[in-house]
Design an enzyme around this catalytic site. Sequence first.
Site, PDB file in Angstrom:
ATOM      1  CG  ASN A  61      -1.713   1.239   1.404  1.00  0.00           C
ATOM      2  OD1 ASN A  61      -1.808   2.039   0.476  1.00  0.00           O
ATOM      3  ND2 ASN A  61      -2.305   1.428   2.580  1.00  0.00           N
ATOM      4  CD1 TRP A  62       3.907   1.205  -2.724  1.00  0.00           C
ATOM      5  CD2 TRP A  62       4.062   2.490  -4.563  1.00  0.00           C
ATOM      6  NE1 TRP A  62       4.880   0.663  -3.540  1.00  0.00           N
ATOM      7  CE2 TRP A  62       4.992   1.426  -4.663  1.00  0.00           C
ATOM      8  CE3 TRP A  62       3.977   3.406  -5.603  1.00  0.00           C
ATOM      9  CZ2 TRP A  62       5.841   1.276  -5.768  1.00  0.00           C
ATOM     10  CZ3 TRP A  62       4.812   3.265  -6.707  1.00  0.00           C
ATOM     11  CH2 TRP A  62       5.742   2.203  -6.788  1.00  0.00           C
ATOM     12  CE  LYS A  63      -0.075   3.332   4.738  1.00  0.00           C
ATOM     13  NZ  LYS A  63      -0.090   3.488   6.174  1.00  0.00           N
ATOM     14  CG  HIS A  65      -5.970   2.272   5.023  1.00  0.00           C
ATOM     15  ND1 HIS A  65      -5.496   3.235   5.882  1.00  0.00           N
ATOM     16  CD2 HIS A  65      -4.993   1.336   4.929  1.00  0.00           C
ATOM     17  CE1 HIS A  65      -4.276   2.896   6.282  1.00  0.00           C
ATOM     18  NE2 HIS A  65      -3.945   1.750   5.719  1.00  0.00           N
ATOM     19  CD  GLU A 124      -2.846   5.749   6.588  1.00  0.00           C
ATOM     20  OE1 GLU A 124      -2.755   5.737   5.343  1.00  0.00           O
ATOM     21  OE2 GLU A 124      -1.984   5.221   7.332  1.00  0.00           O
ATOM     22  CD  GLU A 176      -3.879  -2.161   7.283  1.00  0.00           C
ATOM     23  OE1 GLU A 176      -2.777  -2.420   6.799  1.00  0.00           O
ATOM     24  OE2 GLU A 176      -4.476  -1.104   7.052  1.00  0.00           O
ATOM     25  N   GLY A 187       2.237   2.378  10.718  1.00  0.00           N
ATOM     26  CA  GLY A 187       3.227   3.445  10.537  1.00  0.00           C
ATOM     27  C   GLY A 187       3.949   3.845  11.818  1.00  0.00           C
ATOM     28  CB  SER A 246       4.853  -1.747  11.965  1.00  0.00           C
ATOM     29  OG  SER A 246       4.498  -0.389  12.167  1.00  0.00           O
ATOM     30  N   GLY A 263       2.631  -1.032   4.256  1.00  0.00           N
ATOM     31  CA  GLY A 263       2.776   0.371   3.885  1.00  0.00           C
ATOM     32  C   GLY A 263       4.240   0.733   3.679  1.00  0.00           C
ATOM     33  N   GLY A 264       4.871   1.222   4.736  1.00  0.00           N
ATOM     34  CA  GLY A 264       6.249   1.730   4.653  1.00  0.00           C
ATOM     35  C   GLY A 264       7.217   0.798   3.936  1.00  0.00           C
TER      36      GLY A 264
HETATM   37  P1  PGA Z   1       2.559   0.327   7.603  1.00  0.00           P
HETATM   38  O1  PGA Z   1       1.143   0.591   6.926  1.00  0.00           O
HETATM   39  O2  PGA Z   1       3.082  -0.986   7.059  1.00  0.00           O
HETATM   40  O3  PGA Z   1       3.413   1.505   7.187  1.00  0.00           O
HETATM   41  O4  PGA Z   1       2.344   0.256   9.078  1.00  0.00           O
HETATM   42  C1  PGA Z   1       0.228  -0.456   6.726  1.00  0.00           C
HETATM   43  C2  PGA Z   1      -1.051   0.088   6.157  1.00  0.00           C
HETATM   44  O5  PGA Z   1      -1.483   1.174   6.577  1.00  0.00           O
HETATM   45  O6  PGA Z   1      -1.683  -0.537   5.276  1.00  0.00           O
END
Ligand code: PGA
Length: 244
Positions: free
Chosen positions: A12-14, A90, A92, A162, A168, A206, A227-228
């Site tokens: 997930n590149w966001k 998600h 966010e 999640e 994050g 994470s 994500g990251g």
């Molecule tokens: P993260 O993000 O791996 O940076 O914690 C995961 C996500 O929000 O899908």
Amino acid sequence: MNEARKKLIAGNWKMNGNRELLDVFAQQLNVPENVDVLLCVPAPYLALASNAKFKVGAQDCSAHEKGAHTGDVSVAMLQDMSVGYVILGHSERRQDHSECNDTVAAKVAQVMHSNITPILCVGEPLEVREAGDVFSYVQAQIDAVLSACDETFFDKVVIAYEPIWAIGTGKTATPEQAQEVHHFIRSYLVQKSPLAQKMRILYGGSMNASNAEKLLAQADIDGGLIGGASLKVDDFNIICQAAS
Ligand code: PGA
């Protein structure tokens, strides 16, 4: 590990990445044969991302079919660009765009009869975990979507657990904490349909090159939403390998 459920590693590149990073992934990503690998890129890159190596996913779509919704992207448009998956709900989006359970349910329902696979995100904030209410919180998130969908839900949806406190933050749920919730989700859904045995439940929060193997070894963890660590091809390759 359940052999009937092929692992899915979804990046997930966001709101990160660019053309150059897309090229790096197209060239350097190693996709193991027994793993589905997906990159959910920002909407402007969806058409460019189309690639024989990995699957392409969007990060959101509209709950409406079409019309006067400036800035939104419809399911039909995603289908037109051969997008295979879409992340919905998600945390966010729930936070930044005030998406409530009913909005998320309407989005999943909109995708349900397309050929796109929804990745439904659920997960609790820290205070809910500390109050010991994780199961009821996650169940309410799932129930809202179930009530907007028919039996197809069990055939089609991928769930991503999640925990918000792990996204994050570098604070991963332990493999046992994650497995406990994944097991709850599966048992809850299996009561409603035996098809849920085959549903893929991803862990997100994470997940990285060092902790992926232990998380992915849990009985009910069928992949990751990353994500990251999905922005660095070397780390992402290690995670894909850990799933194989
Ligand atoms: P993260 O993000 O791996 O940076 O914690 C995961 C996500 O929000 O899908």
